[in-house]
Design a protein around this motif. Sequence first.
Motif, PDB file in Angstrom:
ATOM      1  N   HIS A 257       0.866  -1.189   0.000  1.00 19.29           N
ATOM      2  CA  HIS A 257       0.000   0.000   0.000  1.00 19.29           C
ATOM      3  C   HIS A 257       0.892   1.225   0.000  1.00 19.29           C
ATOM      4  CE1 HIS A 257      -2.922   3.013   1.320  1.00 19.29           C
ATOM      5  NE2 HIS A 257      -3.865   2.171   0.918  1.00 19.29           N
ATOM      6  N   PRO A 258       0.562   2.236  -0.799  1.00 19.28           N
ATOM      7  CA  PRO A 258       1.434   3.416  -0.881  1.00 19.28           C
ATOM      8  C   PRO A 258       1.610   4.159   0.432  1.00 19.28           C
ATOM      9  CG  PRO A 258      -0.682   3.815  -1.979  1.00 19.28           C
ATOM     10  CD  PRO A 258      -0.603   2.352  -1.696  1.00 19.28           C
ATOM     11  N   ASN A 259       0.707   3.949   1.386  1.00 18.72           N
ATOM     12  CA  ASN A 259       0.800   4.656   2.662  1.00 18.72           C
ATOM     13  C   ASN A 259       1.191   3.748   3.817  1.00 18.72           C
ATOM     14  OD1 ASN A 259      -1.837   6.261   1.195  1.00 18.72           O
ATOM     15  ND2 ASN A 259      -0.058   7.456   1.829  1.00 18.72           N
ATOM     16  N   ILE A 260       1.727   2.570   3.499  1.00 15.11           N
ATOM     17  CA  ILE A 260       2.327   1.679   4.495  1.00 15.11           C
ATOM     18  C   ILE A 260       3.791   1.510   4.124  1.00 15.11           C
ATOM     19  CG2 ILE A 260       2.375  -0.660   5.445  1.00 15.11           C
ATOM     20  CD1 ILE A 260      -0.610  -0.836   5.076  1.00 15.11           C
ATOM     21  N   VAL A 261       4.671   1.678   5.086  1.00 19.31           N
ATOM     22  CA  VAL A 261       6.102   1.634   4.822  1.00 19.31           C
ATOM     23  C   VAL A 261       6.479   0.290   4.185  1.00 19.31           C
ATOM     24  CG1 VAL A 261       6.733   0.698   7.076  1.00 19.31           C
ATOM     25  CG2 VAL A 261       8.349   2.144   5.844  1.00 19.31           C
TER      26      VAL A 261
ATOM     27  N   THR B 297       7.855  14.763   2.755  1.00 19.53           N
ATOM     28  CA  THR B 297       7.927  16.126   2.223  1.00 19.53           C
ATOM     29  C   THR B 297       6.903  16.387   1.132  1.00 19.53           C
ATOM     30  OG1 THR B 297       9.689  15.358   0.740  1.00 19.53           O
ATOM     31  CG2 THR B 297      10.367  16.422   2.806  1.00 19.53           C
ATOM     32  N   ASP B 298       6.336  15.330   0.551  1.00 20.88           N
ATOM     33  CA  ASP B 298       5.278  15.480  -0.460  1.00 20.88           C
ATOM     34  C   ASP B 298       3.888  15.506   0.164  1.00 20.88           C
ATOM     35  OD1 ASP B 298       7.101  15.519  -2.598  1.00 20.88           O
ATOM     36  OD2 ASP B 298       7.164  13.324  -2.665  1.00 20.88           O
ATOM     37  N   GLY B 299       3.825  15.442   1.490  1.00 23.64           N
ATOM     38  CA  GLY B 299       2.532  15.463   2.163  1.00 23.64           C
ATOM     39  C   GLY B 299       1.824  14.126   2.198  1.00 23.64           C
ATOM     40  N   GLU B 300       2.572  13.037   1.971  1.00 20.05           N
ATOM     41  CA  GLU B 300       1.974  11.698   2.005  1.00 20.05           C
ATOM     42  C   GLU B 300       2.270  11.024   3.347  1.00 20.05           C
ATOM     43  OE1 GLU B 300       0.039   9.963  -0.185  1.00 20.05           O
ATOM     44  OE2 GLU B 300      -0.109  11.849  -1.291  1.00 20.05           O
ATOM     45  N   PRO B 301       1.233  10.517   4.032  1.00 19.89           N
ATOM     46  CA  PRO B 301       1.458   9.824   5.308  1.00 19.89           C
ATOM     47  C   PRO B 301       1.892   8.374   5.084  1.00 19.89           C
ATOM     48  CG  PRO B 301      -0.882   9.866   4.830  1.00 19.89           C
ATOM     49  CD  PRO B 301      -0.203  10.606   3.700  1.00 19.89           C
ATOM     50  N   HIS B 302       2.674   7.852   6.022  1.00 15.55           N
ATOM     51  CA  HIS B 302       3.137   6.468   5.948  1.00 15.55           C
ATOM     52  C   HIS B 302       2.995   5.823   7.324  1.00 15.55           C
ATOM     53  CE1 HIS B 302       5.084   7.054   1.953  1.00 15.55           C
ATOM     54  NE2 HIS B 302       5.194   8.294   2.403  1.00 15.55           N
ATOM     55  N   VAL B 303       2.243   4.723   7.385  1.00 18.35           N
ATOM     56  CA  VAL B 303       2.056   3.989   8.637  1.00 18.35           C
ATOM     57  C   VAL B 303       3.212   3.016   8.795  1.00 18.35           C
ATOM     58  CG1 VAL B 303       0.536   2.459   9.946  1.00 18.35           C
ATOM     59  CG2 VAL B 303      -0.438   4.191   8.423  1.00 18.35           C
ATOM     60  N   LEU B 304       3.825   2.999   9.988  1.00 17.90           N
ATOM     61  CA  LEU B 304       4.949   2.113  10.237  1.00 17.90           C
ATOM     62  C   LEU B 304       4.835   1.466  11.605  1.00 17.90           C
ATOM     63  CD1 LEU B 304       7.926   4.232  11.373  1.00 17.90           C
ATOM     64  CD2 LEU B 304       6.106   5.348  10.115  1.00 17.90           C
ATOM     65  N   ASP B 305       5.826   0.660  11.946  1.00 21.05           N
ATOM     66  CA  ASP B 305       5.944  -0.026  13.241  1.00 21.05           C
ATOM     67  C   ASP B 305       4.760  -0.950  13.519  1.00 21.05           C
ATOM     68  OD1 ASP B 305       6.775  -0.929  15.634  1.00 21.05           O
ATOM     69  OD2 ASP B 305       7.069   1.028  16.565  1.00 21.05           O
TER      70      ASP B 305
ATOM     71  N   ASN C 138       3.972   6.894  14.914  1.00 26.38           N
ATOM     72  CA  ASN C 138       4.021   5.761  13.996  1.00 26.38           C
ATOM     73  C   ASN C 138       3.367   6.083  12.655  1.00 26.38           C
ATOM     74  OD1 ASN C 138       5.423   4.106  15.719  1.00 26.38           O
ATOM     75  ND2 ASN C 138       3.594   3.139  16.571  1.00 26.38           N
ATOM     76  N   ILE C 139       3.089   7.366  12.429  1.00 25.02           N
ATOM     77  CA  ILE C 139       2.547   7.815  11.141  1.00 25.02           C
ATOM     78  C   ILE C 139       3.369   9.035  10.721  1.00 25.02           C
ATOM     79  CG2 ILE C 139       0.511   8.611   9.883  1.00 25.02           C
ATOM     80  CD1 ILE C 139      -1.176   7.385  12.202  1.00 25.02           C
TER      81      ILE C 139
ATOM     82  N   ALA D 122      -4.650  -2.910   5.810  1.00 25.87           N
ATOM     83  CA  ALA D 122      -4.087  -3.910   6.727  1.00 25.87           C
ATOM     84  C   ALA D 122      -5.191  -4.768   7.331  1.00 25.87           C
ATOM     85  CB  ALA D 122      -3.283  -3.218   7.822  1.00 25.87           C
ATOM     86  N   HIS D 123      -6.308  -4.136   7.706  1.00 26.63           N
ATOM     87  CA  HIS D 123      -7.420  -4.886   8.293  1.00 26.63           C
ATOM     88  C   HIS D 123      -7.971  -5.922   7.324  1.00 26.63           C
ATOM     89  CE1 HIS D 123      -8.499  -1.713  11.590  1.00 26.63           C
ATOM     90  NE2 HIS D 123      -7.304  -2.255  11.751  1.00 26.63           N
ATOM     91  N   ARG D 124      -8.022  -5.576   6.032  1.00 27.06           N
ATOM     92  CA  ARG D 124      -8.530  -6.534   5.047  1.00 27.06           C
ATOM     93  C   ARG D 124      -7.630  -7.771   4.955  1.00 27.06           C
ATOM     94  NH1 ARG D 124      -9.537  -1.932   1.784  1.00 27.06           N
ATOM     95  NH2 ARG D 124      -7.748  -2.466   0.463  1.00 27.06           N
ATOM     96  N   ARG D 125      -6.387  -7.619   5.354  1.00 20.93           N
ATOM     97  CA  ARG D 125      -5.467  -8.758   5.374  1.00 20.93           C
ATOM     98  C   ARG D 125      -5.433  -9.419   6.753  1.00 20.93           C
ATOM     99  NH1 ARG D 125      -2.348  -9.221   1.000  1.00 20.93           N
ATOM    100  NH2 ARG D 125      -0.955 -10.627   2.132  1.00 20.93           N
TER     101      ARG D 125
END
Length: 565
Positions: free
Chosen positions: A142-146, A224-232, A219-220, A205-208
Motif C-alpha cells: 500500500h502506498p501509505n504503508i512503509v 515532504t510530499d505530504g503523504e502519510p506512511h504507517v509504520l511499526d 508511527n505515522i 491492513a485490516h482486510r489482510r
Amino acid sequence: MMSSNAPGNPPRRPTREELEAIVRGATMDSEILSYLREHDSDGSVQKQLEEIRSEHGFLEEFLDANQDALSTTTPLTMQPAPEGYEILRELDRGAQGVVYLAHQVSTKRRVALKVILQAAFATERQQQRFEREVELVASMKHPNIVTVFDSGVTPDGRMFTAMEYIDGVPLNLYRLHDEPGGQAAMTTRERVDLFLKVCDAVNSAHRRGIIHRDLKPLNILVDTDGEPHVLDFGLAKVVGPDAMTESAMDATAAGEFMGTFAYASPEQVSGDPDLVDTRTDVYALGVILYDLLLGQRPYELGGNVHEMIKGIMETRPQAPRELDPEFDRDLETILLTSLAKDVDRRYQSVHDLADDLRCWGSGEPIMARRDDAWYVLRKFVSRHRMPVGLAACMVLLIIGFAITMAVLYANVTLANKRLAGMIGMASNVIASADPENTDRPFTAATAIDMLEAWSDVVHDEMADEPEIRARILNDLGESFIGFDRHGLAQTHLEEAQHTLVDLDPEPDLETARSLHQLGRLAYKRAKYDDAELFFSQALAIREGLHEEPHIDTAQSLHYLGSTYR
C-alpha cells in the motif's frame, strides 16, 4: 510471565525482577496490570516501578558514557555494517531496538535500518516479534504503508530489517503552524483529507487480517510530499487464517497490555487480548483525529498506571464543541462515535469511519446521524439552498391559494368537476411538505405550521363535505408521518377512515389509502403485527378494485412483505 492465580483470588504483588523486566521493555502481564489497577491503593508498587526506572535511566547514562570500554553496547556505527549497507547515522532509539539511516549499496538508495537489541540480551519474544513484523509489513502493499526491502543478521548477531526511509515528521506536527515564507497551516478539510489516507492504509491492513494495536502520531510519518506512511507493526495482531502462524506467541502473550496508553482503547487495557479487534484501531484513530483537529487529546491521562487505566476505561471524551463552540457538529459526532467506550457503539470498521468523513466532506448526511430525519432534511436543504428557497416561495403561494379555494368551495357538491381539480392540487401541495417526498422538499418548521393550520380549516369549514374532508385528512395524516408527528398522523388517518365508513360501508380506494398509511405508521412505531394487518386490508381492497396491475397494489404488497421479519 507470571503464572495465573486461581479464579477469585487476588493477584499477588509483583516481584522486583518482574518490575525490572517491564522497565527493560517487556510487556505488562495481566496480573501486574490488575494489581496496579485494583490493589495498589497506597501506590507502593508504582513508586517502586518509578525507582527502578530511575535506576535504569542512570545505568543507561553510565553505559553511554563508558561505551568505549563496554563492547556489548558498541553502536552499530562503530561495528561492521550488514553486508551491502553503509551506516550513515542513528535516527531513533527505543527500549527494544535502534533505527539507523543507511545506504543500500546495490540500489544506491537510503533506507531505514531497524536493528534489534544486542542478540545476547534480546529475549525470544523480542526476536519473534521482530521477525513477525518483517513478515507482516512485507506482505502488505500500500502506498501509505512503509515498504520492507530486506532483512537479515548483522555480523555481531543482531537481527535487522531494511525498510523505506521516510524523511518526514509525525502526523500531529505536519504543517501545524504557518511557516514564514513557506506553507500555511493546514485547514480542517486538509487535515481530514490527510487523515483519510491513513484510514485507507489501516483499512488495507485490516482486510489482510492485521490489527496494528499501536497507532499513534509517532508511527505515522508525513513525508515532504505530504503523504502519510504507517509504520511499526511490531505489536500487530493477526486474525483469521493467518493467525495460526502466531498461535504460540499469543499463548504466552495472553493478558499482556500492548500499545501506548495515550491512544489505547478500553478493551486494550482490560487484560483480555480476545477483546481486541479492528475497532481497537478505530479508537486509536479517533484519538489521533481529535488531536489533529483540536490540538489536544480527548481526555487527560496522568498519575500512576491505575489512574491511567481508570481514565481510559471511564473518562468521557470532552465534546469538541465544549472547547470550540464553532466546531462542526458532524465532525463532533464522528469523533465521539469513534471514541465510544462501548465497542458496539463505535464505528464497526475503519471503512465506516472513513465513509462518514467523506460524507462530511461532500456535505452529505453522515451514517452516525442517518436515523435523524430532521438532520437529513437540513443537510438536503443546506446543499440545495437556492432551488429549495425558490421552491419554498412557490409552495407558500400555492398553499395560500389552495386554502382560500378550499374554504370557498367547501359547500359545493361533489359533482362539481372544478372542485375535484382543486382537491387534486391541494393534495399535491400537502405532499410537497412531506420530507420523505424527495421531489418537493420543504422547510420543516413552515410545513408543520401550514399542516396544523390546514387541519383547523378542515375541521371548521368542511364538516358538510365529508368526502372532501376525508381525502384531505388522509393527505394531512400522510404528511404528518413524514415529519414523525405520529400522534397527529394517527388522529387524522383514523378520522378519515371513520368518515369514509360512515359515508359508505363498502370500502373504496380512499379507504384503502387510509389503511395503507396506518400500516406505515404502525411500522414506524415497530408495531409489526398491526402494520401487517393494515397492509393486508389495504392490499385486499386495492386488488379487488384495480382490474389491472397498479402501482398502489404493488406498494401495499411491498410494505406487507417488509413486515415479515
